[in-house]
Design an enzyme around this catalytic site. Sequence first.
Site, PDB file in Angstrom:
ATOM      1  N   LYS A  22      -6.665   5.060   2.263  1.00 55.08           N
ATOM      2  CA  LYS A  22      -5.783   3.884   2.271  1.00 55.08           C
ATOM      3  C   LYS A  22      -4.633   4.070   1.276  1.00 55.08           C
ATOM      4  O   LYS A  22      -3.477   3.796   1.589  1.00 55.08           O
ATOM      5  CB  LYS A  22      -6.582   2.630   1.882  1.00 55.08           C
ATOM      6  CG  LYS A  22      -5.717   1.417   1.616  1.00 55.08           C
ATOM      7  CD  LYS A  22      -6.531   0.210   1.208  1.00 55.08           C
ATOM      8  CE  LYS A  22      -6.753   0.068  -0.270  1.00 55.08           C
ATOM      9  NZ  LYS A  22      -5.635  -0.498  -1.036  1.00 55.08           N
ATOM     10  N   ASN A  23      -4.967   4.536   0.073  1.00 59.12           N
ATOM     11  CA  ASN A  23      -3.953   4.586  -0.984  1.00 59.12           C
ATOM     12  C   ASN A  23      -2.929   5.701  -0.793  1.00 59.12           C
ATOM     13  O   ASN A  23      -1.958   5.779  -1.540  1.00 59.12           O
ATOM     14  CB  ASN A  23      -4.629   4.720  -2.359  1.00 59.12           C
ATOM     15  CG  ASN A  23      -5.251   3.407  -2.799  1.00 59.12           C
ATOM     16  OD1 ASN A  23      -5.151   2.392  -2.086  1.00 59.12           O
ATOM     17  ND2 ASN A  23      -5.902   3.412  -3.943  1.00 59.12           N
ATOM     18  N   CYS A 126      -4.933  -7.932  -4.870  1.00 61.29           N
ATOM     19  CA  CYS A 126      -6.212  -8.277  -5.495  1.00 61.29           C
ATOM     20  C   CYS A 126      -5.981  -9.011  -6.817  1.00 61.29           C
ATOM     21  O   CYS A 126      -5.096  -8.647  -7.587  1.00 61.29           O
ATOM     22  CB  CYS A 126      -7.013  -7.020  -5.796  1.00 61.29           C
ATOM     23  SG  CYS A 126      -7.849  -6.340  -4.369  1.00 61.29           S
ATOM     24  N   ARG A 131      -0.949  -7.860 -13.095  1.00 58.36           N
ATOM     25  CA  ARG A 131      -0.480  -6.553 -12.635  1.00 58.36           C
ATOM     26  C   ARG A 131       1.039  -6.621 -12.553  1.00 58.36           C
ATOM     27  O   ARG A 131       1.604  -6.905 -11.506  1.00 58.36           O
ATOM     28  CB  ARG A 131      -1.114  -6.212 -11.289  1.00 58.36           C
ATOM     29  CG  ARG A 131      -2.615  -6.038 -11.389  1.00 58.36           C
ATOM     30  CD  ARG A 131      -3.245  -5.853 -10.041  1.00 58.36           C
ATOM     31  NE  ARG A 131      -3.289  -4.454  -9.621  1.00 58.36           N
ATOM     32  CZ  ARG A 131      -3.809  -4.064  -8.468  1.00 58.36           C
ATOM     33  NH1 ARG A 131      -4.302  -4.933  -7.614  1.00 58.36           N
ATOM     34  NH2 ARG A 131      -3.842  -2.788  -8.143  1.00 58.36           N
ATOM     35  N   ASP A 316     -11.325   2.261  -9.265  1.00 55.80           N
ATOM     36  CA  ASP A 316     -11.709   1.779  -7.937  1.00 55.80           C
ATOM     37  C   ASP A 316     -13.166   2.095  -7.584  1.00 55.80           C
ATOM     38  O   ASP A 316     -13.641   1.692  -6.521  1.00 55.80           O
ATOM     39  CB  ASP A 316     -10.782   2.375  -6.859  1.00 55.80           C
ATOM     40  CG  ASP A 316      -9.409   1.720  -6.870  1.00 55.80           C
ATOM     41  OD1 ASP A 316      -9.235   0.708  -7.566  1.00 55.80           O
ATOM     42  OD2 ASP A 316      -8.512   2.234  -6.172  1.00 55.80           O
ATOM     43  N   ARG A 408      -9.865  -4.930   4.064  1.00 59.77           N
ATOM     44  CA  ARG A 408      -8.599  -4.383   3.568  1.00 59.77           C
ATOM     45  C   ARG A 408      -8.728  -2.893   3.280  1.00 59.77           C
ATOM     46  O   ARG A 408      -7.734  -2.172   3.354  1.00 59.77           O
ATOM     47  CB  ARG A 408      -8.189  -5.097   2.267  1.00 59.77           C
ATOM     48  CG  ARG A 408      -7.762  -6.528   2.467  1.00 59.77           C
ATOM     49  CD  ARG A 408      -7.173  -7.083   1.185  1.00 59.77           C
ATOM     50  NE  ARG A 408      -6.199  -6.152   0.659  1.00 59.77           N
ATOM     51  CZ  ARG A 408      -5.874  -6.040  -0.628  1.00 59.77           C
ATOM     52  NH1 ARG A 408      -6.444  -6.806  -1.519  1.00 59.77           N
ATOM     53  NH2 ARG A 408      -4.976  -5.173  -1.033  1.00 59.77           N
TER      54      ARG A 408
HETATM   55  C1  UD1 Z   1      -3.097   1.701  -7.487  1.00 63.15           C
HETATM   56  C2  UD1 Z   1      -4.113   1.665  -6.392  1.00 63.15           C
HETATM   57  C3  UD1 Z   1      -5.338   0.872  -6.825  1.00 63.15           C
HETATM   58  C4  UD1 Z   1      -5.884   1.434  -8.119  1.00 63.15           C
HETATM   59  C5  UD1 Z   1      -4.796   1.575  -9.177  1.00 63.15           C
HETATM   60  C6  UD1 Z   1      -5.271   2.317 -10.420  1.00 63.15           C
HETATM   61  C7  UD1 Z   1      -2.902   1.791  -4.311  1.00 63.15           C
HETATM   62  C8  UD1 Z   1      -2.454   1.093  -3.077  1.00 63.15           C
HETATM   63  N1  UD1 Z   1      -3.530   1.043  -5.217  1.00 63.15           N
HETATM   64  O1  UD1 Z   1      -2.710   0.372  -7.765  1.00 63.15           O
HETATM   65  O2  UD1 Z   1      -6.314   0.962  -5.779  1.00 63.15           O
HETATM   66  O3  UD1 Z   1      -6.878   0.572  -8.629  1.00 63.15           O
HETATM   67  O4  UD1 Z   1      -3.674   2.316  -8.643  1.00 63.15           O
HETATM   68  O5  UD1 Z   1      -5.778   3.557 -10.088  1.00 63.15           O
HETATM   69  O6  UD1 Z   1      -2.704   2.983  -4.464  1.00 63.15           O
HETATM   70  N2  UD1 Z   1       1.118  -1.630 -14.846  1.00 63.15           N
HETATM   71  C9  UD1 Z   1       2.059  -2.160 -15.692  1.00 63.15           C
HETATM   72  N3  UD1 Z   1       3.343  -2.265 -15.240  1.00 63.15           N
HETATM   73  C10 UD1 Z   1       3.719  -1.856 -13.997  1.00 63.15           C
HETATM   74  C11 UD1 Z   1       2.743  -1.299 -13.144  1.00 63.15           C
HETATM   75  C12 UD1 Z   1       1.451  -1.211 -13.596  1.00 63.15           C
HETATM   76  O7  UD1 Z   1       1.763  -2.532 -16.827  1.00 63.15           O
HETATM   77  O8  UD1 Z   1       4.903  -1.974 -13.652  1.00 63.15           O
HETATM   78  C13 UD1 Z   1      -0.283  -1.521 -15.317  1.00 63.15           C
HETATM   79  C14 UD1 Z   1      -1.276  -2.296 -14.468  1.00 63.15           C
HETATM   80  O9  UD1 Z   1      -1.356  -3.640 -14.868  1.00 63.15           O
HETATM   81  C15 UD1 Z   1      -2.547  -1.543 -14.745  1.00 63.15           C
HETATM   82  C16 UD1 Z   1      -2.081  -0.093 -14.891  1.00 63.15           C
HETATM   83  O10 UD1 Z   1      -0.681  -0.170 -15.171  1.00 63.15           O
HETATM   84  O11 UD1 Z   1      -3.109  -1.946 -15.964  1.00 63.15           O
HETATM   85  C17 UD1 Z   1      -2.294   0.773 -13.669  1.00 63.15           C
HETATM   86  O12 UD1 Z   1      -1.759   0.121 -12.533  1.00 63.15           O
HETATM   87  P1  UD1 Z   1      -1.155   0.936 -11.307  1.00 63.15           P
HETATM   88  O13 UD1 Z   1      -1.549   2.376 -11.451  1.00 63.15           O
HETATM   89  O14 UD1 Z   1       0.286   0.637 -11.182  1.00 63.15           O
HETATM   90  O15 UD1 Z   1      -1.935   0.286 -10.088  1.00 63.15           O
HETATM   91  P2  UD1 Z   1      -1.402   0.075  -8.631  1.00 63.15           P
HETATM   92  O16 UD1 Z   1      -0.380   1.119  -8.294  1.00 63.15           O
HETATM   93  O17 UD1 Z   1      -1.061  -1.344  -8.405  1.00 63.15           O
END
Ligand code: UD1
Length: 429
Positions: A22-23, A126, A131, A316, A408
């Site tokens: 999915k990711n 989620c 986030r 995850d 999902r």
């Molecule tokens: C992706 C994955 C999700 C997984 C996560 C961490 C997909 C579709 N989703 O989510 O399944 O759990 O990576 O491996 O691939 N953060 C910030 N600022 C930002 C962006 C992120 O502070 O602009 C923080 C988030 O709050 C979190 C951390 O960075 O604490 C990691 O988040 P991130 O790697 O961005 O997660 P996603 O890409 O949303």
Amino acid sequence: MDRIRIIGGERLKGTIPISGAKNAALPLMIASLLTPDTITLKNVPNLADVGLLIRILRNHGTDTAFDGKRAIANGHQGDTLHLTARDIVDTTAPYDLVRRMRASFWVLGPLLAREHKARVSLPGGCAIGTRPVDLHLAGLQALGAEISLDGGYVVANAPGGLKGGVFSFPKVSVGATHNILMAATLAKGETVLENAACEPEVADVASCLNKMGAKIEGAGTPTITIQGVNELEGATHTVLPDRIETGTYAMAVAATGGEVYLDGARADLLPAALDVLREAGVDITETNRGLHVARNGAALKPVNVTTAPYPGFPTDLQAQLMALMCRAGGVSQIREAIFENRFMHVQELARLGADISVSGDMAKVRGVPSLRGAEVMATDLRASVSLVIAGLVAEGETVVNRVYHLDRGFERLEEKLGSCGARIERLHS
Ligand code: UD1
């Protein structure tokens, strides 16, 4: 709303095919916005998130078509998806669509790169802690984007187009890496991303982008270098196998006992999770086509695990590991270091008789001799599947409510587990 009913206590035995990730599928689909030509993706999983992203991409003007043999009611037919964004007809991604899935926010970079403007609603997805999207915005600003916030929307402009730049992520973010990497492919000049996410899905997307004519080096390592090109073209790409689905079924077998072949799984995609399972006493053998996972008789040993960006133990799989450790002989410590508030499954596992105490980002899981079936509520995607694992080992009946979270991210879950002897069924409402 559908529910899942499980009668626990059966050992799993058989073969489970592992679906496309999915990711990776989601950002690969979004990458189609970067070219007027057709992107053909193979091994696309049949998931609610894929269906939702199709709606979002159609709204921007993308033609989508499936071919293949898997014909089912909701329109996802087969696992080959063709996407053609000949013309971008709308650069706005509306709240009503983006709020349902966080990854849809990643259309921002490609739209901005190709059309030099975009208006994208702040995301949802989620409910696992705050986030934010600050890293996405800072990275795009480093490529020359002008960004403002207006009524819950990010409004981005790049008059004359994006320009290459250097951006060092203050914190590893998978989504921000995808977003900025995609944007940089069409920026003028060179972009260097430092402290980028090393997740295999980032490397998979970069490999597809390179087939489309992008010039990316270093994806899958912390430093990615991108030489911008004027345009990208069509390509065909096979989505890599889902390492989270792989780890989830490996943990399900570890929990119930038995032996299952995970067909199509790749051990190199989840080294830390497999190490933890081996430490817990699970037998894992790699073959050239998949992974053989078995636990026959031996008791589970407790483990100490902290979630971390790749190649560390994935957040995850944290909820699933917690469900597994409920049956270990001793106390496990599981620290969640990526997301705040990602312990919502704890209170639901407690309904099944689990003994877990949480203090800040640390959960202590005391193994119990048995779990007992109960009615539980899925709170997010990965939490919901941890309840399924717990239900498979619990005595009696477990009913998991709010199964839409599962849909999902897990393709045909009850069918895959059912074919290995689990007593599991979907109750349609
Ligand atoms: C992706 C994955 C999700 C997984 C996560 C961490 C997909 C579709 N989703 O989510 O399944 O759990 O990576 O491996 O691939 N953060 C910030 N600022 C930002 C962006 C992120 O502070 O602009 C923080 C988030 O709050 C979190 C951390 O960075 O604490 C990691 O988040 P991130 O790697 O961005 O997660 P996603 O890409 O949303």
